[in-house]
Design an enzyme around this catalytic site. Structure first.
Site: not given
Length: 643
Positions: A327, A401, A429
């Site tokens: 990253k 979630e 969600r």
């Protein structure tokens, strides 16, 4: 610049290896330049440059479908697919979205603002392709049969399909153009390892077996999924990818196909067990994918060779290619602090999430029953200090979630005080869990709904404008919306107490409003009901009015349960009532309207007017610009008051 030569993905195929290396360097510089001006996701996009260049070199986009998960790793893809001009205005209303969007380009096969969706979407795309091709074969066979039958040629049987094996007939569906043209393309799901923490991925993997021309590219920039990553794994990966190995597999399959089924199954099982002894097995192979990797995600030559082999293997079975990337690759600051440099945000103001983060630490010091849960949003939700100070009381469940909500319900059931911190757009969600696991049991779960309201530059995929309209239908849930920093701290004190109901506290992605404001400031003629942070815009609008006729302002901090007793008293003395809400119609507007109908006070609706966010998808721009477009900015509110 080599990038100047690229107007479509096919242009990449003309480049030499050295030119591809230079192209990767140019893409990184371009991404850094654009994000330094416009903001956006930096580290994740720098890490996928070689991966995306190699993928476009080997595959044929948009014929081959590229499905990203999540889309904040797709900037290089956008720059290579004819959108350089749009990227100059990244995350603005007339520029490129920060996420893939089919409405923006045919090279984006599927929208990708929320995580863990790519494999499910890709399976759907692949299954549709295969079904259409099967229908084409069926329709061709029927056409051959019709050639020898005058009745069929004249259309007498045009809507009747005859089952030749049984002689029975059934109505044939008119498919129109569906299934009329053979489709041959690969479906390529490109997902980050963070998406693997979402349960939806595993639901999809459970349905992935036997799908051909299907490739999952796992961009792993944080951890290795498999522990065996040494020299033996690299050797076995190269062996599995080699063309000799591919030829051996093809010949072995032909050999098995020539044998009786039972014997072939036994031999195949024995061979697989022998291979497992040597190389071990992993979860992806158990789901039916051919696992390949790990592979260096920054070696463009190796990636191209691997992609070519993967493309061939995918002709026979689904493949998962495990690629290791770094990253922030190529930008030292992003490499050294990948969390901080995940995204570039030029707004350095003290936000509501910062106020929450400080206050929850204060409350947790005084009450050891307070715990915090988040779904991969520790920093975004202001929980970094809490996590450092109370690691045993902090739970980051990943992009999960649904699990987060039910987990919080379990904690509440046993007497703890869970604060679950989720962005409004991601809370959507878990609506079923909020209803079934929290509301039906009346469990005191405390929901901190961050980024509620208009999404700013993140655009439509991150709009937080639906939470009130969704949650107000659950009878026992209390909904709080602070109008200022002081309101937020006061409401958190309430939530940290011994409450007996689930509650939601929502605030926007905005600088916290510091003004001290009474719940009601008495005026004349007009009653304004202010919902949440819109209080600042309403007060500013009132200051802009010269005639001195100030309205009454009700700073409504508790939306539900709505105080109808107070409302009726205020309504008696005002000629008109204006309600301002940073959410779609059906939230606070519905709470009030439904109550008036139940109380047989429907006549009050005749002097009320509601101002909400439009339901159309929100274009990326500044929050202030979005408020203006919804007639919720100070100047627009002033015009409403003077109208």
């Amino acid at each position: 610049m080599i990038l100047d030569l690229i107007s479509r993905p096919s242009d990449i195929k003309k480049l030499t290896l050295s030119e591809l290396v230079s192209l990767c360097s140019e893409l990184r510089s371009e991404i850094i330049r654009i994000t330094s001006t416009n903001g956006g996701h930096l580290g994740s996009n720098l890490g996928t440059v070689e991966l995306i260049v190699a993928a476009h070199y080997v595959f044929n986009c948009p014929t081959d479908r590229f499905v990203f998960d999540v889309g904040h790793q797709a900037y290089a893809h956008k720059l290579l697919t004819g959108r350089r001009d749009l990227m100059e205005k990244l995350r603005t209303s007339d520029g490129a979205s920060g996420f893939p969007d089919p409405l923006e380009s045919e090279c984006d096969a599927f929208i990708a603002g929320h995580a863990s969706t790519s494999i499910s979407a890709s399976i759907g795309i692949a299954k549709a392709r295969d079904l259409k091709n099967r229908l084409l074969v069926t329709n061709s066979s029927e056409s051959d049969l019709m050639e020898g039958d005058p009745a069929r040629r004249t259309g007498v049987y045009s809507n009747v399909h005859e089952d030749l094996s049984t002689g029975s007939t059934k109505q044939k569906t008119d498919c129109g153009e569906f299934g009329k043209k053979s489709e041959a393309f690969k479906v390529i799901s490109i997902l980050g390892d963070g998406a693997m923490s979402g349960g939806m991925i595993y639901e999809a993997l459970n349905n992935i077996a036997y799908i051909k021309d299907f490739i999952v590219i796992l961009n792993d920039n944080q951890m290795s999924i498999s522990e065996s990553v040494g020299a033996m794994r690299r050797y076995l990966s190269k062996l599995l990818m080699s063309r000799k190995s591919l030829t051996l597999r093809k010949n072995f399959r032909r050999f098995l196909d020539s044998m009786p089924r039972n014997l072939a199954t036994s031999i195949e099982s024995l061979v697989k067990r022998s291979l497992i002894v040597v190389k071990g097995s992993n979860i992806f192979e158990e789901f039916g994918l051919q696992y390949i990797g790990p592979v260096d995600g920054h070696n463009i030559a190796e990636l191209i060779e691997v992609f070519k082999n993967v493309r061939d293997i995918a002709n026979y079975k689904p493949v998962l290619l495990h690629i290791i990337t770094r990253k922030g690759m190529g930008y030292t600051a992003a490499e050294n602090d990948s969390t901080k440099m995940h995204g570039v945000d030029h707004d350095k103001s003290r936000r509501y999430s910062d106020v929450f983060g400080k206050k929850i630490v204060e409350l947790a010091r005084a009450d050891e029953k307070i715990v915090c849960i988040t779904a991969a949003m520790k920093n975004g939700c202001g929980l970094r200090e809490f996590a450092d100070l109370f690691p045993e009381r902090f739970f980051d469940v990943g992009i999960a979630e649904e699990h987060a909500v039910t987990f919080a319900a379990g904690l509440a059931k046993e007497g703890l005080k869970p604060f679950i911190c989720i962005y409004s757009t991601f809370l959507q969600r878990a609506i079923d869990q909020i209803y079934h696991d929290v509301s039906l049991q009346n469990l005191p779960v405390r929901f901190i709904v961050d980024k509620a309201g208009l999404p700013g530059h993140d655009g439509k995929t991150h709009a937080g404008i639906y939470d009130i309209s969704l949650l107000q239908n659950f009878d026992n849930i209390h909904i709080f919306s602070p109008g200022s920093r002081g309101d937020l701290e006061e409401l958190l004190d309430v939530m940290a107490g011994e409450i007996s109901y689930p509650c939601v506290l929502r605030f926007p992605k905005a600088e916290s409003f510091e003004v001290l404001h009474d719940e009601i400031v008495q005026g004349t003629c007009t009653l304004i009901i202010s919902c949440g942070d819109l209080l600042r815009n309403i007060l500013e609008a009132i200051e802009m009015i010269d005639n001195g006729d100030s309205p009454t302002v009700w700073n409504l901090k508790i939306l539900k349960p709505f105080d109808f007793e107070l409302f009726y008293k205020l309504a008696e003395n005002h000629e008109r009532i204006l309600v301002f809400e940073e959410g779609v119609f059906g939230g606070l507007s519905n709470i009030i309207s439904e109550g008036l109908i139940k109380d047989n006070k429907i006549e009050l609706l005749c002097k009320m007017k509601f101002y909400n966010v439009d339901k159309n998808p929100v274009k990326p721009s500044s929050r202030s610009e979005q408020l203006k477009n919804c007639h919720l900015s100070p100047r627009e509110i002033k015009e409403i008051l003077q109208g």
